[in-house]
Write a protein that holds these residues in place. Sequence first.
Motif, PDB file in Angstrom:
ATOM      1  N   ARG A   3       0.814  -1.335   0.130  1.00  0.00           N
ATOM      2  CA  ARG A   3      -0.108  -0.123   0.035  1.00  0.00           C
ATOM      3  C   ARG A   3       0.970   1.321   0.055  1.00  0.00           C
ATOM      4  NH1 ARG A   3      -5.183   1.984   1.517  1.00  0.00           N
ATOM      5  NH2 ARG A   3      -4.857   3.915   2.531  1.00  0.00           N
ATOM      6  N   PHE A   4       0.766   2.186  -1.098  1.00  0.00           N
ATOM      7  CA  PHE A   4       1.388   3.376  -1.013  1.00  0.00           C
ATOM      8  C   PHE A   4       0.293   4.461  -0.554  1.00  0.00           C
ATOM      9  CE2 PHE A   4       2.836   0.845  -4.090  1.00  0.00           C
ATOM     10  CZ  PHE A   4       4.341   1.018  -4.309  1.00  0.00           C
ATOM     11  N   ASP A   5       0.745   5.106   0.440  1.00  0.00           N
ATOM     12  CA  ASP A   5      -0.390   6.081   0.880  1.00  0.00           C
ATOM     13  C   ASP A   5       0.330   7.547   0.896  1.00  0.00           C
ATOM     14  OD1 ASP A   5      -2.685   7.399   2.272  1.00  0.00           O
ATOM     15  OD2 ASP A   5      -2.165   6.262   4.095  1.00  0.00           O
ATOM     16  N   ASP A   6      -0.134   8.437  -0.116  1.00  0.00           N
ATOM     17  CA  ASP A   6       0.260   9.835  -0.161  1.00  0.00           C
ATOM     18  C   ASP A   6       1.757  10.111  -0.321  1.00  0.00           C
ATOM     19  OD1 ASP A   6      -0.431  12.446  -0.743  1.00  0.00           O
ATOM     20  OD2 ASP A   6      -0.448  12.889   1.607  1.00  0.00           O
ATOM     21  N   VAL A   7       2.279   9.267  -1.013  1.00  0.00           N
ATOM     22  CA  VAL A   7       3.684   9.362  -1.240  1.00  0.00           C
ATOM     23  C   VAL A   7       4.385  10.553  -2.280  1.00  0.00           C
ATOM     24  CG1 VAL A   7       5.736   7.686  -1.845  1.00  0.00           C
ATOM     25  CG2 VAL A   7       4.078   6.718  -0.779  1.00  0.00           C
ATOM     26  N   HIS A   8       5.417  11.204  -1.627  1.00  0.00           N
ATOM     27  CA  HIS A   8       5.752  12.300  -2.275  1.00  0.00           C
ATOM     28  C   HIS A   8       7.237  11.890  -2.322  1.00  0.00           C
ATOM     29  CE1 HIS A   8       1.959  14.322  -1.025  1.00  0.00           C
ATOM     30  NE2 HIS A   8       2.229  15.298  -1.759  1.00  0.00           N
ATOM     31  N   GLY A  19       1.945  12.683  -4.097  1.00  0.00           N
ATOM     32  CA  GLY A  19       1.133  11.914  -3.335  1.00  0.00           C
ATOM     33  C   GLY A  19       0.273  10.816  -4.172  1.00  0.00           C
ATOM     34  N   VAL A  20       1.285   9.845  -4.187  1.00  0.00           N
ATOM     35  CA  VAL A  20       0.588   8.510  -4.865  1.00  0.00           C
ATOM     36  C   VAL A  20      -0.054   7.709  -3.830  1.00  0.00           C
ATOM     37  CG1 VAL A  20       1.243   6.469  -5.881  1.00  0.00           C
ATOM     38  CG2 VAL A  20       2.562   8.469  -6.860  1.00  0.00           C
ATOM     39  N   THR A  21      -1.196   7.238  -4.122  1.00  0.00           N
ATOM     40  CA  THR A  21      -2.089   6.470  -3.213  1.00  0.00           C
ATOM     41  C   THR A  21      -2.403   5.350  -4.013  1.00  0.00           C
ATOM     42  OG1 THR A  21      -2.631   8.213  -1.813  1.00  0.00           O
ATOM     43  CG2 THR A  21      -3.837   6.211  -1.773  1.00  0.00           C
ATOM     44  N   LEU A  22      -1.960   4.152  -3.670  1.00  0.00           N
ATOM     45  CA  LEU A  22      -2.149   2.842  -4.275  1.00  0.00           C
ATOM     46  C   LEU A  22      -2.346   1.534  -3.667  1.00  0.00           C
ATOM     47  CD1 LEU A  22      -2.318   1.874  -7.435  1.00  0.00           C
ATOM     48  CD2 LEU A  22      -0.075   1.602  -7.460  1.00  0.00           C
ATOM     49  N   GLU A  23      -3.013   0.642  -3.792  1.00  0.00           N
ATOM     50  CA  GLU A  23      -3.292  -0.761  -3.378  1.00  0.00           C
ATOM     51  C   GLU A  23      -2.761  -1.747  -4.165  1.00  0.00           C
ATOM     52  OE1 GLU A  23      -6.612  -1.330  -0.958  1.00  0.00           O
ATOM     53  OE2 GLU A  23      -6.176   0.190   0.363  1.00  0.00           O
ATOM     54  N   VAL A  24      -2.202  -2.540  -3.926  1.00  0.00           N
ATOM     55  CA  VAL A  24      -1.652  -3.803  -4.865  1.00  0.00           C
ATOM     56  C   VAL A  24      -2.192  -5.015  -3.990  1.00  0.00           C
ATOM     57  CG1 VAL A  24       0.018  -5.142  -6.100  1.00  0.00           C
ATOM     58  CG2 VAL A  24       0.271  -2.464  -5.891  1.00  0.00           C
ATOM     59  N   PRO A  53      11.304   8.030   0.260  1.00  0.00           N
ATOM     60  CA  PRO A  53      10.321   8.976   0.146  1.00  0.00           C
ATOM     61  C   PRO A  53      10.400  10.091   0.824  1.00  0.00           C
ATOM     62  CG  PRO A  53       9.315   6.974   0.237  1.00  0.00           C
ATOM     63  CD  PRO A  53      10.703   6.859   0.553  1.00  0.00           C
ATOM     64  N   ASP A  54      10.039  11.566   0.254  1.00  0.00           N
ATOM     65  CA  ASP A  54      10.118  12.500   1.247  1.00  0.00           C
ATOM     66  C   ASP A  54       8.907  12.581   2.342  1.00  0.00           C
ATOM     67  OD1 ASP A  54      12.051  13.681  -0.235  1.00  0.00           O
ATOM     68  OD2 ASP A  54      10.983  14.597  -1.662  1.00  0.00           O
ATOM     69  N   SER A  55       7.775  12.114   1.896  1.00  0.00           N
ATOM     70  CA  SER A  55       6.748  12.033   3.020  1.00  0.00           C
ATOM     71  C   SER A  55       5.686  10.736   2.457  1.00  0.00           C
ATOM     72  CB  SER A  55       6.040  13.360   3.101  1.00  0.00           C
ATOM     73  OG  SER A  55       5.453  13.742   1.683  1.00  0.00           O
ATOM     74  N   GLY A  56       4.723  10.586   3.228  1.00  0.00           N
ATOM     75  CA  GLY A  56       3.889   9.384   2.919  1.00  0.00           C
ATOM     76  C   GLY A  56       4.301   7.991   3.489  1.00  0.00           C
ATOM     77  N   ALA A  57       3.441   6.973   3.310  1.00  0.00           N
ATOM     78  CA  ALA A  57       3.707   5.779   4.057  1.00  0.00           C
ATOM     79  C   ALA A  57       3.715   4.682   2.829  1.00  0.00           C
ATOM     80  CB  ALA A  57       2.903   5.452   5.077  1.00  0.00           C
ATOM     81  N   ILE A  58       4.610   3.805   2.815  1.00  0.00           N
ATOM     82  CA  ILE A  58       4.542   2.444   2.295  1.00  0.00           C
ATOM     83  C   ILE A  58       4.402   1.397   3.005  1.00  0.00           C
ATOM     84  CG2 ILE A  58       5.795   1.191   0.429  1.00  0.00           C
ATOM     85  CD1 ILE A  58       7.200   3.655  -0.576  1.00  0.00           C
ATOM     86  N   THR A  59       3.398   0.562   3.250  1.00  0.00           N
ATOM     87  CA  THR A  59       3.416  -0.704   3.916  1.00  0.00           C
ATOM     88  C   THR A  59       3.400  -1.869   3.070  1.00  0.00           C
ATOM     89  OG1 THR A  59       0.996  -0.440   4.123  1.00  0.00           O
ATOM     90  CG2 THR A  59       2.360   0.616   5.744  1.00  0.00           C
ATOM     91  N   VAL A  60       3.948  -2.802   3.604  1.00  0.00           N
ATOM     92  CA  VAL A  60       3.962  -4.316   2.936  1.00  0.00           C
ATOM     93  C   VAL A  60       3.301  -5.238   4.133  1.00  0.00           C
ATOM     94  CG1 VAL A  60       5.234  -6.006   1.846  1.00  0.00           C
ATOM     95  CG2 VAL A  60       5.937  -3.669   1.600  1.00  0.00           C
ATOM     96  N   GLY A  61       2.200  -5.959   3.611  1.00  0.00           N
ATOM     97  CA  GLY A  61       1.553  -6.798   4.584  1.00  0.00           C
ATOM     98  C   GLY A  61       1.289  -6.164   5.881  1.00  0.00           C
TER      99      GLY A  61
END
Lengths: 248, 258
Positions: A3-8, A19-24, A53-61
């Motif tokens: 999951r990408f949440d508002d990634v800059h 501000g990339v937001t995406l779910e795989v 990334p400068d900001s935002g969150a990336i989560t895996v599982g």
Amino acid sequence: MIRFDDVHKAFGANQVLRGVTLEVPQGTSMVIIGGSGTGKSVLLKSVLGLVTPDSGAITVGGKPAMAGDRDAFLARFGMLFQGAALFDSLPVWQNVAFRLLRGSLKRPKVEAREIAIEKLRRVGLTPDVADRFPAELSGGMQKRVGLARAIAAEPEIIFFDEPTTGLDPIMAGVINDLIREIVVEMGATAMTITHDMTSVRAIADRIAMLHGGKIRWTGPVTDMDASGDPYLDQFIHGRAEGPIEAVR
Amino acid sequence: MGRLLGGIGARVLAVLAMVGRVSIYAGQVLRHLLTPPFYGREFLSALMNIGWLSLPVVGLTAVFTGGALALQIYAGGSRFDAAAVVPQIVAIGMVRELGPVLVGLMIAARVTSSIAAEIATMKVTEQIDALVTLSTHPMKYLTVPRVLAGLVTVPVLVGIGDVIGIFGGYQVAVRSLGFNSATYLQNTIDFLEPLDVISSLVKGAAFGVIATVMGCYFGMNSGRGAQGVGQATKSSVEAASVLILAANFVLTGVFFSA
């Protein structure tokens, strides 16, 4: 799930991701499309910690990417690079078995070589290739060795960065079929970056279009042609006229 | 005038910033040197490349320098009746100064450039990124084995260069200048002190570290494309050469200023 949440992410004055937001979803083959320089590779590299990334969150599982044991985290991934990125100084089998010859997944050398040869067979290469060096192989063979390396440790998640770039249409078709087969066979989650619409249709369960540093459209590949989005339409039909400027 | 001063100031700041980055990098190398994992195969490969394969160029450089030094000292010394000191001056000149410095500069030319070009090419072709995705730290896999190999092999090369350089002077002195073989060797051995040899080997170790760290640093921080690789290679050799000469001055002061 990734999951990408508002990634800059910016490189100097160049704001690449805005501000990339995406779910795989897990077990899905997601293909990211978009023009050159829109940040597709940056997005993949952000997950692996190659770009921060400068900001935002990336989560895996559900857990933040790169948190905790770095080796254990990276052991869950395989990646096929655009130019294969094989190590020139090592023979093919040691490239394929690289992860199996060192670190937490280390196996005896004989076993690692056997696994490497099995993976080479899986991507359509004969065992005699094993002792050759990358410079002795054609571009298509190097891509297949790169693919064998990506799957050698049977990862849960595989990234493919422009897997068919620079290949002739037949070899591109071979690579596309291999990727599809391997992803289905292993039940892996896959993220692929490509400009090649034949690859998109061959590989993807879902697609996401990156434009202007954001996800412009995402959905099942079956909905792509009827999306009604002028940007996606222009891109998939390769039209010079449309909302995407041809000269960027 | 203001623009000129501004340009000079900007250049000085850029150099200081680079010194800072190189220092931080060297600190990271030291930290990784002391923590596992250690890649023995890469270390052995670096030993071969830096040590064994440098022997021909080191040997040839030393033998010609020793021979030329003997000729120069004989010719210069004859002017004030000091031609007999050829064995002593060749020995001290080779061991204290010319041996370590010339071997250091040869290593900068041969090894630093090769390391910088190889690592820069790996960076451009995403091999460094591939290492990371394969759970392998580039600093541990690429830098630490090379720096350790430089630390171990360059003092040995300097020692060999010293001996070959003295041999070159001996050959010229005995065959062309009419020196007695036994007397020449006896004078050489009698005149050299343990501190001369120790300083030579310590300089070799320092130059080995400088040459390999510079190659790795500029390779890892190269720009994109062929131009980036070329620039990294050129900068690495320039930086290594200047630092080797500066370190030589400092170490000479440390060993012999009293």
